[in-house]
Design a protein around this motif. Structure first.
Motif, mmCIF file in Angstrom:
data_model
loop_
_atom_site.group_PDB
_atom_site.id
_atom_site.type_symbol
_atom_site.label_atom_id
_atom_site.label_comp_id
_atom_site.label_asym_id
_atom_site.label_seq_id
_atom_site.Cartn_x
_atom_site.Cartn_y
_atom_site.Cartn_z
ATOM 1 N N PHE A 105 0.833 -1.205 0.000
ATOM 2 C CA PHE A 105 0.000 0.000 0.000
ATOM 3 C C PHE A 105 0.874 1.265 0.000
ATOM 4 C CE2 PHE A 105 -2.179 3.350 2.428
ATOM 5 C CZ PHE A 105 -3.302 3.523 1.646
ATOM 6 N N LYS A 106 1.940 1.265 0.805
ATOM 7 C CA LYS A 106 2.819 2.432 0.850
ATOM 8 C C LYS A 106 3.461 2.676 -0.510
ATOM 9 C CE LYS A 106 4.031 1.893 5.758
ATOM 10 N NZ LYS A 106 5.141 1.610 6.698
ATOM 11 N N ASP A 107 3.903 1.614 -1.191
ATOM 12 C CA ASP A 107 4.524 1.784 -2.506
ATOM 13 C C ASP A 107 3.527 2.335 -3.519
ATOM 14 O OD1 ASP A 107 6.816 0.797 -1.424
ATOM 15 O OD2 ASP A 107 6.541 -1.253 -2.184
ATOM 16 N N ALA A 108 2.285 1.861 -3.479
ATOM 17 C CA ALA A 108 1.273 2.361 -4.415
ATOM 18 C C ALA A 108 0.986 3.839 -4.179
ATOM 19 C CB ALA A 108 -0.004 1.531 -4.278
ATOM 20 N N VAL A 109 0.885 4.237 -2.902
ATOM 21 C CA VAL A 109 0.647 5.654 -2.586
ATOM 22 C C VAL A 109 1.846 6.497 -3.012
ATOM 23 C CG1 VAL A 109 0.285 7.297 -0.715
ATOM 24 C CG2 VAL A 109 -0.947 5.124 -0.711
ATOM 25 N N ALA A 110 3.062 5.950 -2.847
ATOM 26 C CA ALA A 110 4.254 6.686 -3.276
ATOM 27 C C ALA A 110 4.250 6.896 -4.785
ATOM 28 C CB ALA A 110 5.508 5.929 -2.845
ATOM 29 N N GLY A 111 3.820 5.885 -5.563
ATOM 30 C CA GLY A 111 3.733 6.067 -7.013
ATOM 31 C C GLY A 111 2.739 7.139 -7.398
ATOM 32 N N LEU A 112 1.570 7.145 -6.735
ATOM 33 C CA LEU A 112 0.573 8.194 -6.989
ATOM 34 C C LEU A 112 1.139 9.552 -6.626
ATOM 35 C CD1 LEU A 112 -2.262 9.320 -7.515
ATOM 36 C CD2 LEU A 112 -2.914 8.556 -5.225
ATOM 37 N N LYS A 113 1.843 9.620 -5.513
ATOM 38 C CA LYS A 113 2.401 10.901 -5.068
ATOM 39 C C LYS A 113 3.473 11.408 -6.029
ATOM 40 C CE LYS A 113 4.179 13.056 -0.850
ATOM 41 N NZ LYS A 113 4.533 12.825 0.569
ATOM 42 N N GLY A 114 4.249 10.496 -6.633
ATOM 43 C CA GLY A 114 5.263 10.915 -7.595
ATOM 44 C C GLY A 114 4.656 11.577 -8.818
ATOM 45 N N VAL A 115 3.578 10.986 -9.355
ATOM 46 C CA VAL A 115 2.919 11.595 -10.525
ATOM 47 C C VAL A 115 2.296 12.935 -10.147
ATOM 48 C CG1 VAL A 115 1.094 11.279 -12.224
ATOM 49 C CG2 VAL A 115 2.528 9.348 -11.564
ATOM 50 N N LEU A 116 1.671 13.004 -8.955
ATOM 51 C CA LEU A 116 1.098 14.274 -8.494
ATOM 52 C C LEU A 116 2.178 15.347 -8.387
ATOM 53 C CD1 LEU A 116 -1.342 13.068 -5.676
ATOM 54 C CD2 LEU A 116 -1.960 13.869 -7.949
ATOM 55 N N SER A 117 3.360 14.992 -7.864
ATOM 56 C CA SER A 117 4.439 15.970 -7.713
ATOM 57 C C SER A 117 4.853 16.538 -9.054
ATOM 58 C CB SER A 117 5.636 15.308 -7.017
ATOM 59 O OG SER A 117 5.282 14.822 -5.739
#
Length: 897
Positions: free
Chosen positions: A278-290
């Motif tokens: 779950f943490k890795d998936a949220v990190a991927g979403l956060k990278g695209v948002l950034s």
């Protein structure tokens, strides 16, 4: 339903915490907390929160603010996801596992994060962007109109929009909820032909435990269906079309459950309880948002900031309340114009206060005007600076500043008119007293000529009249009143002038003759002294400072005698001094002309001498250097320029000292320099031609030498090739002899090996015959033991065969390795030889044949050993067994050797 609004007791006490407590929420924490931004009142009208507007207005005016907002069904963990994306302590959105939604209306995080902090340094924050977080009330609790009205302002302001979905792929239900965004998009008309009114859309599937990846889910959800395939296909396709046209991009994310155990979902989740997936998936979403948040969110073509949102959201909410179409650029301009109008009213108020203060200060006219001009200019400059901060658009600023300039000019004119109207009586009295004072001054200066008296009186009267006219024009008084005052002043001036003229005529005639005699004496004295000093200064001219000194001495003496001896008036003294100075100027011009002729003659002689010296330097220094090959033409020309510059400098210095023109001399120097440059260039070219001819001769000689050297090298190459051929033939002959020798040795070895094998086979046959005889005699007695012995013999035969086969394989491997090493050695030390003539075997053929013979003999020996073992008698001491064993051991030993 309770509205998320700040209610106040009459005494001003904030009771928001009571409403939170009533809804099952805790009071927001200090520091990171969320606040109401937009709610809907009892009449279904959007109500922006004043505290949120104040909070946004306090943000930096020039720092872009990118919002990340989240939408979706109620009670599906939107606030939890936003807190995870914000990182650190989250963004203050309340998380609860109760059935009631935590967010009512639109909540705004009370604190922002820089892009560096949000992306944890992964994205460069070149635009100094801050990130804000927005949590929307859960969709589906009320009708679509309600959700669309609440969502529209936030969709316009957000750079990234998250749609939260906590279930499997249900395209009909999801597109119904996403239809809220399409309905919001239908309320917006984008200006300028740009068809993307919203930012980037991210559809986030929560707790995904189904088949399929994000790309497949996106295709099923957003790609158009075949028209008429299903009853609602056209409606869903229309929603998809509007979504693609409204958002800059659309992404789909499949987030796994945050925890591995299902029962933990009922708890308040902590960081330690979350799964790595779950943490890795949220990190991927956060990278695209950034990455998407790295560019500012535009509104009306300009970056969105906190103060801009504080003003734009109420305007958009008001337009939505009136069911009007939203024009982002027009809303932005309306906000800007409202701010500009408020700034203009404030500036006008300050201008009125300024004018009132200056009128009450009792200043003089000049000081009043200066103060009024300076302070109005400062006020106008401040207005212009604040206006550029509101909207730095050239046409807008020009329009507003032009209007403000007209207002400032109008107010300044009114203040000036009021000031001078109050000063009008004092101005009239001052004008009359100024005329009287001038008349008394002129009377004290008598005798004065009538023309001088009239001129001075008329000039003073004109100045006073002009000042009075200007004051009257500034007061705004009737023209008739100003005209009467000016006529009365003119009559007073004429009366005073007539009296002064009568008194002056009596003094003028008596002093004219004496004054003329003194002037003649002064002219004679200064003329004699100037001629004497001018003669001594040749070829230079008499310095103007010296002329001024002499003139000052004579003028001082003349003035002193006129005043003390003849009581001449100041006007008369000035006239005589002017005449003396005029005669001095004429004499100075005469002397200057004579000095100019003498200095020009001296300058020509000096130029001739300098050119002779320059020519000597060129002939003795530059021309010899021009013949040298290492000297560049530019160096020679630079030296020539330096020498000519020294000559011109000397000419210019002398011409300046003597005060004569140097153009003709400089022309002569330039002409000589051109001729010298041509001479040097010709000298350089001649030397270059001579060097080129010498170089050509040297090249021809070198080419002849190289041809001889090439012929010698070719002969040496032919000799070396012949020698190499002879050596190669010798090596080939030696190699043939060696191969023949090796062939004979191999043949002898084959014959010896064949004889040895024949002997071994004969011995084995004899032993076998003896064994069969003995076996026949004892067969009946040993029938029962044979079966047991045969089994044992079979086992031993297999073991011996395996050992012998292994030994043979090892031997063959060693022979193959030795042959390969010999072949590599032969390749490295000796050149290749041609194949032997017909009728003779080559080395490779001999080796192949030997290898085949060895393999055949090994196979025969293995078969014989196996057969002997199979036929061995039960008695271990029988001759058959001993003979076979002896033969096998002997054969294996020989093969090993």
């Amino acid at each position: 339903m309770f509205r998320h609004t700040r209610y106040m007791y009459p005494a001003g006490r904030d009771v928001t915490h009571l409403l939170h407590k009533f809804r099952g929420h805790e009071t927001p924490r200090a520091g990171l907390a969320s606040m109401d931004w937009i709610t809907i009142d009892e009449d279904d009208l959007l109500v922006p929160s004043p505290p949120a507007a104040a909070h946004l207005s306090a943000m930096p005016k020039k720092t872009p603010l990118n919002l990340v907002s989240i939408f979706g069904s109620a009670r599906q963990g939107k606030s939890f996801l936003m807190n995870r994306l914000a990182g650190g302590k989250g963004c203050g959105f309340k998380v609860s596992n109760k059935s009631d939604p935590c967010t009512v209306g639109i909540d705004l995080c009370a604190e922002t994060k820089s892009l560096d902090e949000f992306s944890e340094g992964a994205v460069s924050n070149e635009n100094q962007i801050n990130i804000g977080f927005v949590d929307a009330e859960g969709q589906g609790d009320r009708d679509t109109s309600y959700d669309a009205r609440v969502a529209c302002p936030i969709l316009l302001a957000s750079q990234c929009v998250l749609f939260n979905w906590k279930d499997s792929l249900q395209k009909d239900r999801m597109l119904n909820l996403l239809g809220v965004m399409t309905r919001a998009a239908s309320s917006v008309k984008v200006d300028g032909g740009h068809d993307k009114c919203f930012g980037h859309l991210h559809i986030v599937f929560r707790d995904w435990a189904f088949d399929g990846d994000a790309a497949a889910v996106k295709r099923q959800l957003l790609e158009p269906e075949t028209a008429g395939a299903e009853e609602d296909a056209d409606r869903r396709n229309e929603v998809r079309r509007i979504l693609r046209g409204a958002f800059e991009s659309i992404h789909v994310w499949l987030l796994p459950p945050p925890v591995e155990r299902t029962r933990d979902l009922q708890k308040v989740l902590k960081e330690s309880m979350l799964s790595d997936e779950f943490k890795d998936a949220v990190a991927g979403l956060k990278g695209v948002l950034s990455t998407q948040l790295a560019s500012p969110r535009p509104w009306g073509g300009r970056p969105v900031t906190g103060p801009v949102l504080a003003k734009l959201v109420p305007l958009v909410s008001e337009a939505l309340n009136r069911d009007e179409l939203i024009l982002p650029k027009s809303a932005y301009e309306a906000m800007v114009r409202a701010e500009a109008e408020q700034l203009a009213r404030t500036t006008e108020g300050r201008l009125d206060e300024l004018c009132a203060a200056l009128l009450a200060a009792g200043l003089e006219a000049a000081h009043f005007e200066a103060q009024l001009s300076a302070q109005t200019a400062e006020l106008y400059a401040n207005y212009q600076a604040h206006l550029c901060e509101i909207w730095n658009d050239a046409s807008f600023v020009s329009e507003q500043t032009q209007n403000m300039q007209e207002r400032v000019d109008r107010a300044a004119a009114q203040a000036t008119q009021a000031f001078f109207r109050a000063l009008w009586p004092l101005e009239r009295k001052g004008a009359r007293e100024a005329l009287k004072a001038l008349a008394a001054q002129l009377e004290a200066e008598l005798p004065v000529e009538a023309s001088v008296l009239r001129e001075r009186m008329d000039g003073a009267l004109a100045k006073i009249t002009s000042r009075l006219k200007e004051a009257g024009a500034r007061t705004g008084l009737p023209k008739a009143e100003c005209t009467d005052t000016l006529e009365a002043l003119a009559e007073q001036g004429n009366s005073l002038l007539e009296g002064l003229l009568a008194k002056s005529e009596a003094f003028v005639a008596a002093t004219r003759e004496a004054e003329a005699e003194l002037l003649a004496q002064a002219q004679t004295a200064i003329g004699e002294r100037m001629r004497e000093e001018a003669a001594s200064a040749l070829p230079g001219r008499l310095p103007e400072t010296r002329v001024a000194e002499l003139e000052k001495v004579v003028v001082d003496q003349l003035q002193s005698r006129l005043v003390h001896e003849h009581a001449s008036t100041a006007v008369r003294v000035r006239e005589l001094v002017i005449q003396l100075r005029a005669s001095t100027r004429a004499l100075e011009a005469e002397l200057h002309q004579a000095a100019l002729i003498a200095s020009e003659d001296a300058l020509r002689k000096l130029t001739t001498a300098l050119l002779e010296a320059l020519n000597g330097a060129v002939q003795c220094k530059l021309r010899p250097k021009a013949r040298l090959p290492e000297t560049l033409l530019t160096e020679l020309l630079n030296e020539l320029e330096e020498l000519s510059a020294e000559v011109l400098s000397e000419i210019e210095r002398k011409s300046g000292a003597w005060g004569c023109a140097s153009a003709s001399c400089e022309t002569a120097v330039d002409a000589y320099v051109r001729d010298a440059r041509i001479q040097l260039q010709g000298e350089k070219e001649t030397a270059a031609r001579q060097r080129a001819e010498a170089a050509a001769r040297e090249i021809a000689e070198e080419e002849a030498r190289l041809e001889q050297e090439q012929a010698r090298l070719e002969q040496e190459q032919r000799n070396a090739a012949e020698k190499a051929r002879l050596e190669r033939e010798q090596r080939d002959a030696a190699e043939k002899a060696r191969l023949e020798r090796e062939r004979r040795e191999a043949a002898a070895s084959r014959r010896a090996e064949a004889e040895r094998i024949d002997r071994e086979q004969a011995d084995a046959a004899q032993l076998q015959a003896e064994a069969r005889a003995r076996q026949t005699a004892k067969r009946k007695a040993q029938a029962e033991a044979e079966a047991e012995a045969r089994a044992e013999a079979q086992r031993q035969a297999e073991l011996a065969a395996q050992e012998e086969a292994q030994a043979e394989a090892q031997r063959l491997a060693e022979e193959k390795k030795a042959a390969k090493a010999a072949k590599l050695k032969a390749k490295a030390t000796k050149p290749k030889v041609k194949a032997a003539k017909k009728g003779k075997e080559s080395l490779a053929e001999v080796k192949a044949r030997l290898k085949a013979d060895v393999a055949e003999r090994a196979e025969s020996a293995v078969k014989a050993a196996i057969e002997a073992q199979n036929n061995t008698h039960t008695n271990r001491s029988s001759p058959l067994k001993r003979g076979a064993s002896t033969a096998s051991a002997s054969s294996a030993k020989k093969r090993k050797k």
